[in-house]
Design an enzyme around this catalytic site. Structure first.
Site, PDB file in Angstrom:
ATOM      1  N   LYS A  10       0.851  -1.204   0.000  1.00  0.00           N
ATOM      2  CA  LYS A  10       0.000   0.000   0.000  1.00  0.00           C
ATOM      3  C   LYS A  10       0.883   1.249   0.000  1.00  0.00           C
ATOM      4  O   LYS A  10       2.022   1.224   0.482  1.00  0.00           O
ATOM      5  CB  LYS A  10      -0.976   0.013   1.185  1.00  0.00           C
ATOM      6  CG  LYS A  10      -0.379   0.254   2.575  1.00  0.00           C
ATOM      7  CD  LYS A  10      -0.533   1.669   3.104  1.00  0.00           C
ATOM      8  CE  LYS A  10       0.751   2.190   3.665  1.00  0.00           C
ATOM      9  NZ  LYS A  10       0.949   2.528   5.017  1.00  0.00           N
ATOM     10  N   GLY A 101       3.963  -4.187   4.158  1.00  0.00           N
ATOM     11  CA  GLY A 101       4.213  -5.561   3.695  1.00  0.00           C
ATOM     12  C   GLY A 101       3.719  -6.607   4.680  1.00  0.00           C
ATOM     13  O   GLY A 101       2.991  -7.540   4.299  1.00  0.00           O
ATOM     14  N   GLY A 102       4.062  -6.454   5.942  1.00  0.00           N
ATOM     15  CA  GLY A 102       3.639  -7.424   6.960  1.00  0.00           C
ATOM     16  C   GLY A 102       2.121  -7.424   7.117  1.00  0.00           C
ATOM     17  O   GLY A 102       1.500  -8.484   7.211  1.00  0.00           O
ATOM     18  N   SER A 103       1.522  -6.237   7.110  1.00  0.00           N
ATOM     19  CA  SER A 103       0.059  -6.131   7.253  1.00  0.00           C
ATOM     20  C   SER A 103      -0.647  -6.787   6.071  1.00  0.00           C
ATOM     21  O   SER A 103      -1.672  -7.452   6.228  1.00  0.00           O
ATOM     22  CB  SER A 103      -0.366  -4.663   7.313  1.00  0.00           C
ATOM     23  OG  SER A 103       0.268  -4.004   8.369  1.00  0.00           O
ATOM     24  N   SER A 104      -0.098  -6.602   4.873  1.00  0.00           N
ATOM     25  CA  SER A 104      -0.718  -7.184   3.689  1.00  0.00           C
ATOM     26  C   SER A 104      -0.575  -8.713   3.706  1.00  0.00           C
ATOM     27  O   SER A 104      -1.497  -9.428   3.299  1.00  0.00           O
ATOM     28  CB  SER A 104      -0.088  -6.595   2.413  1.00  0.00           C
ATOM     29  OG  SER A 104      -0.937  -6.804   1.319  1.00  0.00           O
ATOM     30  N   ASP A 136      -3.200  -1.238   9.832  1.00  0.00           N
ATOM     31  CA  ASP A 136      -3.261  -1.266   8.364  1.00  0.00           C
ATOM     32  C   ASP A 136      -3.918  -2.540   7.818  1.00  0.00           C
ATOM     33  O   ASP A 136      -4.212  -2.623   6.630  1.00  0.00           O
ATOM     34  CB  ASP A 136      -1.840  -1.185   7.770  1.00  0.00           C
ATOM     35  CG  ASP A 136      -1.296   0.237   7.771  1.00  0.00           C
ATOM     36  OD1 ASP A 136      -2.092   1.178   7.953  1.00  0.00           O
ATOM     37  OD2 ASP A 136      -0.077   0.399   7.581  1.00  0.00           O
TER      38      ASP A 136
HETATM   39  P1  ATP Z   1       4.285  -0.599   9.169  1.00  0.00           P
HETATM   40  O1  ATP Z   1       4.249   0.712   8.442  1.00  0.00           O
HETATM   41  O2  ATP Z   1       2.922  -1.220   9.392  1.00  0.00           O
HETATM   42  O3  ATP Z   1       5.190  -0.658  10.361  1.00  0.00           O
HETATM   43  P2  ATP Z   1       6.119  -1.483   7.224  1.00  0.00           P
HETATM   44  O4  ATP Z   1       5.623  -1.645   5.844  1.00  0.00           O
HETATM   45  O5  ATP Z   1       6.916  -0.269   7.522  1.00  0.00           O
HETATM   46  O6  ATP Z   1       4.899  -1.621   8.173  1.00  0.00           O
HETATM   47  P3  ATP Z   1       6.788  -4.260   7.406  1.00  0.00           P
HETATM   48  O7  ATP Z   1       7.406  -4.647   6.107  1.00  0.00           O
HETATM   49  O8  ATP Z   1       5.416  -4.709   7.666  1.00  0.00           O
HETATM   50  O9  ATP Z   1       6.964  -2.711   7.638  1.00  0.00           O
HETATM   51  O10 ATP Z   1       7.781  -4.796   8.539  1.00  0.00           O
HETATM   52  C1  ATP Z   1       7.816  -4.266   9.832  1.00  0.00           C
HETATM   53  C2  ATP Z   1       8.441  -5.288  10.776  1.00  0.00           C
HETATM   54  O11 ATP Z   1       7.551  -6.379  10.929  1.00  0.00           O
HETATM   55  C3  ATP Z   1       9.739  -5.852  10.264  1.00  0.00           C
HETATM   56  O12 ATP Z   1      10.770  -5.388  11.064  1.00  0.00           O
HETATM   57  C4  ATP Z   1       9.602  -7.368  10.367  1.00  0.00           C
HETATM   58  O13 ATP Z   1      10.580  -7.931  11.181  1.00  0.00           O
HETATM   59  C5  ATP Z   1       8.242  -7.614  10.982  1.00  0.00           C
HETATM   60  N1  ATP Z   1       7.411  -8.584  10.228  1.00  0.00           N
HETATM   61  C6  ATP Z   1       6.520  -9.419  10.774  1.00  0.00           C
HETATM   62  N2  ATP Z   1       5.906 -10.143   9.836  1.00  0.00           N
HETATM   63  C7  ATP Z   1       6.382  -9.758   8.645  1.00  0.00           C
HETATM   64  C8  ATP Z   1       6.104 -10.151   7.308  1.00  0.00           C
HETATM   65  N3  ATP Z   1       5.201 -11.083   7.005  1.00  0.00           N
HETATM   66  N4  ATP Z   1       6.765  -9.525   6.326  1.00  0.00           N
HETATM   67  C9  ATP Z   1       7.664  -8.555   6.633  1.00  0.00           C
HETATM   68  N5  ATP Z   1       7.980  -8.177   7.870  1.00  0.00           N
HETATM   69  C10 ATP Z   1       7.342  -8.756   8.892  1.00  0.00           C
END
Ligand code: ATP
Length: 284
Positions: A10, A101-104, A136
């Site tokens: 997103k 990425g993690g939320s998706s 998210d």
């Molecule tokens: P947000 O803005 O919601 O914090 P983001 O997009 O900045 O999310 P993500 O890629 O979701 O960040 O990763 C945040 C942290 O979540 C990472 O440090 C990682 O260790 C952890 N994490 C947990 N599950 C996942 C996953 N499926 N994919 C990526 N990271 C994950």
């Protein structure tokens, strides 16, 4: 049976913080949409009652810290499913990048397991489950374009923005969302993004107005902490992107570009000082 689900990234076309609430959350108003850069998940039933996560990348947790694991555990417990699942995450979305990425992945897990275990949970209920995992996640369950309010989980779906290219660049730093929100002085924000103008631009398919109306109040915090994000933003502007903004709490910066003829030049220009650059379309 094996289920496949795409988990797209997103971006925030706007991110405004209205105030800090007494429960510690921030009251936000955000316009979010999805781009065609996605993780791919596969889910397979296991004979044993257990959750196993694997991924081709070595830098994310694969235990209960993984949001896909947490999503599987939540749905299993809530619907009393006594079966196991093996989930493989083919990661393409940069991690800790402000692209959810993690939320998706968590949202795709909820959708996928709903199918795998034939639970027939309505979408709204999946979104409510998602809200227990992260702000998210409800948006990622349904996707599309939406205005998110409250702590980010109250969603108003809106029409798609005008189609364009989205160039994303992630500098090699990890930004903690909690850290950025922690440093934000929510009651002293001077430049709130013109959200209603942005919504008008989307309604009227006015690409130029859309680019002018984007804004993110977290930008000032992250740009102050990480000057390389500011340099990246400047590079996007210099190279001629039509609209430029940091997504979420960063550090990913994206540029909207209408003309395909400009995309290669901007992409190559950014690759000069940033390894992770992607040129994709909006998911409309
Ligand atoms: P947000 O803005 O919601 O914090 P983001 O997009 O900045 O999310 P993500 O890629 O979701 O960040 O990763 C945040 C942290 O979540 C990472 O440090 C990682 O260790 C952890 N994490 C947990 N599950 C996942 C996953 N499926 N994919 C990526 N990271 C994950």
């Amino acid at each position: 049976m094996k289920i496949y689900e795409k988990a797209p990234a997103k971006i925030n076309l706007s991110l405004d913080v209205l105030r800090k609430r007494s429960d510690g959350y921030h009251e936000v108003e955000m316009v979010m949409t999805m781009v065609d850069l996605a993780d791919r998940l596969s889910m397979e039933e296991l004979p044993r009652d257990t959750i196993i996560i694997s991924s081709q990348v070595g830098y994310i947790p694969l235990d209960e810290k993984n949001l896909a694991f947490q999503a599987a555990k939540l749905i299993k417990e809530r619907y009393e499913v006594k079966k196991g699942v093996y989930i493989h995450l083919d990661k393409h979305i940069p991690v800790a990048a402000g692209l959810a990425g993690g939320s998706s992945d968590a949202a795709a897990t909820l959708r996928g397991l709903n199918k795998l275990w034939k639970l027939n949970i309505p979408l709204e209920e999946l979104q409510a489950l998602g809200a227990e995992l992260g702000s998210d996640v409800p948006f990622c369950v349904k996707g599309g374009t939406a205005v998110a309010r409250g702590r980010g989980t109250e969603l108003e779906p809106i029409g798609a923005p005008p189609q364009c290219w989205v160039i994303l660049a992630k500098p090699p730093i990890n930004v903690s969302t909690a850290d950025v929100y922690g440093k934000l002085r929510a009651n002293e924000i001077k430049n709130h993004p013109p959200t209603s103008q942005l919504l008008q631009a989307i309604r009227e398919h006015d690409f130029a107005m859309l680019c002018r109306s984007m804004g993110n109040v977290l930008e000032d915090v992250t740009l102050e902490l990480y000057p390389e994000v500011r340099q990246l933003k400047d590079a996007f502007i210099r190279l001629g992107a039509d609209g430029v903004l940091m997504s979420g709490s960063g550090p990913t910066v994206f540029g909207l570009v209408l003309k395909e003829s400009k995309v290669t030049r901007i992409y190559n220009g950014l690759r000069g000082f940033c390894k992770e650059v992607y040129a994709v379309r909006l998911l409309t």
